[in-house]
Design a protein around this motif. Structure first.
Motif, PDB file in Angstrom:
ATOM      1  N   ALA A 186       7.027  25.416 -25.613  1.00  0.00           N
ATOM      2  CA  ALA A 186       6.458  26.024 -24.209  1.00  0.00           C
ATOM      3  C   ALA A 186       6.868  24.914 -23.372  1.00  0.00           C
ATOM      4  CB  ALA A 186       5.191  26.435 -24.516  1.00  0.00           C
ATOM      5  N   ALA A 187       6.518  23.545 -23.657  1.00  0.00           N
ATOM      6  CA  ALA A 187       6.691  22.730 -22.639  1.00  0.00           C
ATOM      7  C   ALA A 187       7.925  22.422 -22.199  1.00  0.00           C
ATOM      8  CB  ALA A 187       5.852  21.369 -23.202  1.00  0.00           C
ATOM      9  N   GLU A 188       8.814  22.408 -23.256  1.00  0.00           N
ATOM     10  CA  GLU A 188      10.410  22.264 -23.433  1.00  0.00           C
ATOM     11  C   GLU A 188      10.843  23.113 -22.243  1.00  0.00           C
ATOM     12  OE1 GLU A 188      13.494  20.323 -23.497  1.00  0.00           O
ATOM     13  OE2 GLU A 188      11.874  19.545 -24.709  1.00  0.00           O
ATOM     14  N   LEU A 189      10.494  24.631 -22.506  1.00  0.00           N
ATOM     15  CA  LEU A 189      11.010  25.513 -21.592  1.00  0.00           C
ATOM     16  C   LEU A 189      10.421  25.486 -20.276  1.00  0.00           C
ATOM     17  CD1 LEU A 189      10.810  28.482 -24.220  1.00  0.00           C
ATOM     18  CD2 LEU A 189      13.036  27.427 -23.568  1.00  0.00           C
ATOM     19  N   GLY A 190       9.577  24.567 -20.056  1.00  0.00           N
ATOM     20  CA  GLY A 190       8.904  24.684 -18.652  1.00  0.00           C
ATOM     21  C   GLY A 190      10.039  23.656 -17.725  1.00  0.00           C
ATOM     22  N   ARG A 191      10.243  22.535 -18.659  1.00  0.00           N
ATOM     23  CA  ARG A 191      11.343  21.596 -17.965  1.00  0.00           C
ATOM     24  C   ARG A 191      12.609  22.131 -18.079  1.00  0.00           C
ATOM     25  NH1 ARG A 191       8.037  18.587 -21.578  1.00  0.00           N
ATOM     26  NH2 ARG A 191       9.643  18.381 -23.230  1.00  0.00           N
ATOM     27  N   ASP A 192      13.287  23.089 -18.813  1.00  0.00           N
ATOM     28  CA  ASP A 192      14.367  23.481 -19.143  1.00  0.00           C
ATOM     29  C   ASP A 192      14.513  24.838 -19.609  1.00  0.00           C
ATOM     30  OD1 ASP A 192      17.151  23.989 -19.527  1.00  0.00           O
ATOM     31  OD2 ASP A 192      17.384  22.614 -21.126  1.00  0.00           O
ATOM     32  N   PRO A 193      14.402  25.812 -18.667  1.00  0.00           N
ATOM     33  CA  PRO A 193      14.303  27.216 -18.960  1.00  0.00           C
ATOM     34  C   PRO A 193      15.498  27.543 -19.819  1.00  0.00           C
ATOM     35  CG  PRO A 193      13.696  26.911 -16.647  1.00  0.00           C
ATOM     36  CD  PRO A 193      14.522  25.645 -17.127  1.00  0.00           C
ATOM     37  N   GLY A 194      16.422  26.972 -19.938  1.00  0.00           N
ATOM     38  CA  GLY A 194      17.925  27.248 -20.488  1.00  0.00           C
ATOM     39  C   GLY A 194      17.967  26.919 -22.034  1.00  0.00           C
ATOM     40  N   ALA A 195      16.829  25.979 -22.299  1.00  0.00           N
ATOM     41  CA  ALA A 195      16.702  25.458 -23.677  1.00  0.00           C
ATOM     42  C   ALA A 195      16.763  26.493 -24.918  1.00  0.00           C
ATOM     43  CB  ALA A 195      15.605  24.736 -23.798  1.00  0.00           C
ATOM     44  N   ARG A 196      17.228  26.115 -25.782  1.00  0.00           N
ATOM     45  CA  ARG A 196      17.374  27.398 -27.197  1.00  0.00           C
ATOM     46  C   ARG A 196      15.864  27.431 -27.514  1.00  0.00           C
ATOM     47  NH1 ARG A 196      21.568  25.557 -31.477  1.00  0.00           N
ATOM     48  NH2 ARG A 196      20.800  23.496 -30.798  1.00  0.00           N
ATOM     49  N   ALA A 197      15.337  28.548 -27.513  1.00  0.00           N
ATOM     50  CA  ALA A 197      14.106  28.959 -28.251  1.00  0.00           C
ATOM     51  C   ALA A 197      13.953  29.185 -29.457  1.00  0.00           C
ATOM     52  CB  ALA A 197      13.637  30.103 -27.177  1.00  0.00           C
ATOM     53  N   ARG A 198      13.780  27.908 -30.152  1.00  0.00           N
ATOM     54  CA  ARG A 198      13.685  27.971 -31.627  1.00  0.00           C
ATOM     55  C   ARG A 198      12.633  26.986 -31.757  1.00  0.00           C
ATOM     56  NH1 ARG A 198      19.873  28.549 -34.288  1.00  0.00           N
ATOM     57  NH2 ARG A 198      20.474  29.767 -32.693  1.00  0.00           N
ATOM     58  N   ARG A 199      11.641  27.538 -32.727  1.00  0.00           N
ATOM     59  CA  ARG A 199      10.790  26.338 -33.286  1.00  0.00           C
ATOM     60  C   ARG A 199      11.355  25.691 -34.480  1.00  0.00           C
ATOM     61  NH1 ARG A 199       6.947  30.745 -36.026  1.00  0.00           N
ATOM     62  NH2 ARG A 199       9.102  31.527 -36.394  1.00  0.00           N
ATOM     63  N   VAL A 200      10.859  24.501 -34.632  1.00  0.00           N
ATOM     64  CA  VAL A 200      11.548  23.420 -35.607  1.00  0.00           C
ATOM     65  C   VAL A 200      10.693  22.538 -36.276  1.00  0.00           C
ATOM     66  CG1 VAL A 200      13.180  21.308 -35.864  1.00  0.00           C
ATOM     67  CG2 VAL A 200      13.546  23.136 -33.968  1.00  0.00           C
ATOM     68  N   VAL A 201      10.670  22.479 -37.638  1.00  0.00           N
ATOM     69  CA  VAL A 201       9.430  21.879 -38.467  1.00  0.00           C
ATOM     70  C   VAL A 201      10.309  20.824 -39.351  1.00  0.00           C
ATOM     71  CG1 VAL A 201       7.842  22.129 -40.097  1.00  0.00           C
ATOM     72  CG2 VAL A 201       7.821  23.820 -38.097  1.00  0.00           C
ATOM     73  N   LEU A 202       9.953  19.671 -39.264  1.00  0.00           N
ATOM     74  CA  LEU A 202      10.651  18.656 -40.317  1.00  0.00           C
ATOM     75  C   LEU A 202       9.585  18.633 -41.408  1.00  0.00           C
ATOM     76  CD1 LEU A 202      11.598  16.193 -37.627  1.00  0.00           C
ATOM     77  CD2 LEU A 202      13.067  18.012 -38.528  1.00  0.00           C
ATOM     78  N   ALA A 203       9.843  18.549 -42.643  1.00  0.00           N
ATOM     79  CA  ALA A 203       9.255  18.393 -43.855  1.00  0.00           C
ATOM     80  C   ALA A 203       9.494  16.815 -44.472  1.00  0.00           C
ATOM     81  CB  ALA A 203       9.498  19.250 -44.851  1.00  0.00           C
ATOM     82  N   ALA A 204       8.476  16.124 -44.469  1.00  0.00           N
ATOM     83  CA  ALA A 204       8.842  14.881 -45.021  1.00  0.00           C
ATOM     84  C   ALA A 204       7.650  14.240 -45.899  1.00  0.00           C
ATOM     85  CB  ALA A 204       8.516  13.919 -43.829  1.00  0.00           C
ATOM     86  N   ASP A 205       8.182  13.470 -47.054  1.00  0.00           N
ATOM     87  CA  ASP A 205       7.290  13.080 -47.955  1.00  0.00           C
ATOM     88  C   ASP A 205       6.977  11.627 -47.485  1.00  0.00           C
ATOM     89  OD1 ASP A 205       7.454  15.235 -49.688  1.00  0.00           O
ATOM     90  OD2 ASP A 205       9.505  14.608 -50.100  1.00  0.00           O
ATOM     91  N   VAL A 206       5.584  11.477 -47.278  1.00  0.00           N
ATOM     92  CA  VAL A 206       5.125  10.305 -46.719  1.00  0.00           C
ATOM     93  C   VAL A 206       4.171   9.534 -47.726  1.00  0.00           C
ATOM     94  CG1 VAL A 206       5.745  10.686 -44.242  1.00  0.00           C
ATOM     95  CG2 VAL A 206       3.336  11.097 -45.079  1.00  0.00           C
ATOM     96  N   PRO A 207       3.883   8.176 -47.744  1.00  0.00           N
ATOM     97  CA  PRO A 207       2.629   7.701 -48.297  1.00  0.00           C
ATOM     98  C   PRO A 207       1.453   8.323 -48.066  1.00  0.00           C
ATOM     99  CG  PRO A 207       4.174   5.912 -47.663  1.00  0.00           C
ATOM    100  CD  PRO A 207       4.522   7.332 -46.892  1.00  0.00           C
ATOM    101  N   ASP A 208       0.464   8.632 -49.076  1.00  0.00           N
ATOM    102  CA  ASP A 208      -0.701   9.137 -48.675  1.00  0.00           C
ATOM    103  C   ASP A 208      -1.519   8.362 -47.591  1.00  0.00           C
ATOM    104  OD1 ASP A 208      -0.114  11.012 -50.651  1.00  0.00           O
ATOM    105  OD2 ASP A 208      -1.708  10.694 -51.943  1.00  0.00           O
ATOM    106  N   ALA A 209      -1.413   7.149 -47.804  1.00  0.00           N
ATOM    107  CA  ALA A 209      -2.118   6.267 -46.982  1.00  0.00           C
ATOM    108  C   ALA A 209      -1.644   6.311 -45.472  1.00  0.00           C
ATOM    109  CB  ALA A 209      -1.973   4.659 -47.471  1.00  0.00           C
ATOM    110  N   ALA A 210      -0.531   6.950 -45.116  1.00  0.00           N
ATOM    111  CA  ALA A 210      -0.213   7.086 -43.680  1.00  0.00           C
ATOM    112  C   ALA A 210      -0.806   8.058 -42.906  1.00  0.00           C
ATOM    113  CB  ALA A 210       1.388   7.083 -43.742  1.00  0.00           C
TER     114      ALA A 210
END
Length: 166
Positions: free
Chosen positions: A64-88
């Motif tokens: 929503a913030a991205e589209l406010g700056r650039d209404p022509g941006a591709r409207a797709r949600r993106v989620v990155l899956a990562a395996d990180v140390p538990d302590a992080a």
């Protein structure tokens, strides 16, 4: 620990050359004790799905913030899956799956990328535009937000990021 990091396609394009997702602190989602308690009786796969859905909702807010700056941006949600140390990872207020990462995530720790299909763009764009009204209690806006959540994110390997952002 597997974490789910919300982002957008333009932000993903900027992250790739940096070689890491950051800077810290990073908002993310994961299977937390609160999520396990809320979904008592669910298996690990269902809990991971719920955490990823939390990140997809957070991605919608970023979009929503991205589209406010650039209404022509591709409207797709993106989620990155990562395996990180538990302590992080430490719990964060808000959503039951919300966590904060205290350090950047190196690109090599990414496991996969999850992105809306092009066919979801109209619904995702409408949902991003309706977020504020939905948060204020507008039922029609809430239906628009739910419309985006009806779309499943597609799985991509990390090596496919250049094709996704190109």
């Amino acid at each position: 620990m597997r974490v789910y990091l919300p982002t957008t396609l333009p932000a993903l394009a900027a992250l790739r050359p940096a070689g890491e997702v950051g800077p810290a602190p990073l908002a993310a989602h994961a299977v937390t004790p609160a999520l396990r308690e809320w979904y008592a009786g669910s298996d690990d796969e269902e809990l991971e799905y719920a955490a990823a859905a939390g990140a997809a909702r957070a991605s919608l807010a970023l979009l929503a913030a991205e589209l406010g700056r650039d209404p022509g941006a591709r409207a797709r949600r993106v989620v990155l899956a990562a395996d990180v140390p538990d302590a992080a990872v430490r719990p964060a207020p808000g959503d039951r799956s919300a966590v904060v990462l205290g350090q950047p995530v190196p690109w090599r720790l990414l496991a996969s990328v999850h992105v809306d299909d092009a066919a979801a763009e109209d619904d995702v764009r409408a949902a991003a535009g309706a977020l504020a009204a939905a948060a204020a209690g507008d039922e029609d806006a809430a239906l628009a937000v739910d419309g985006a959540e009806d779309h499943e994110l597609l799985w991509y390997g990390v090596q496919e990021v250049p094709d996704l952002v190109g």
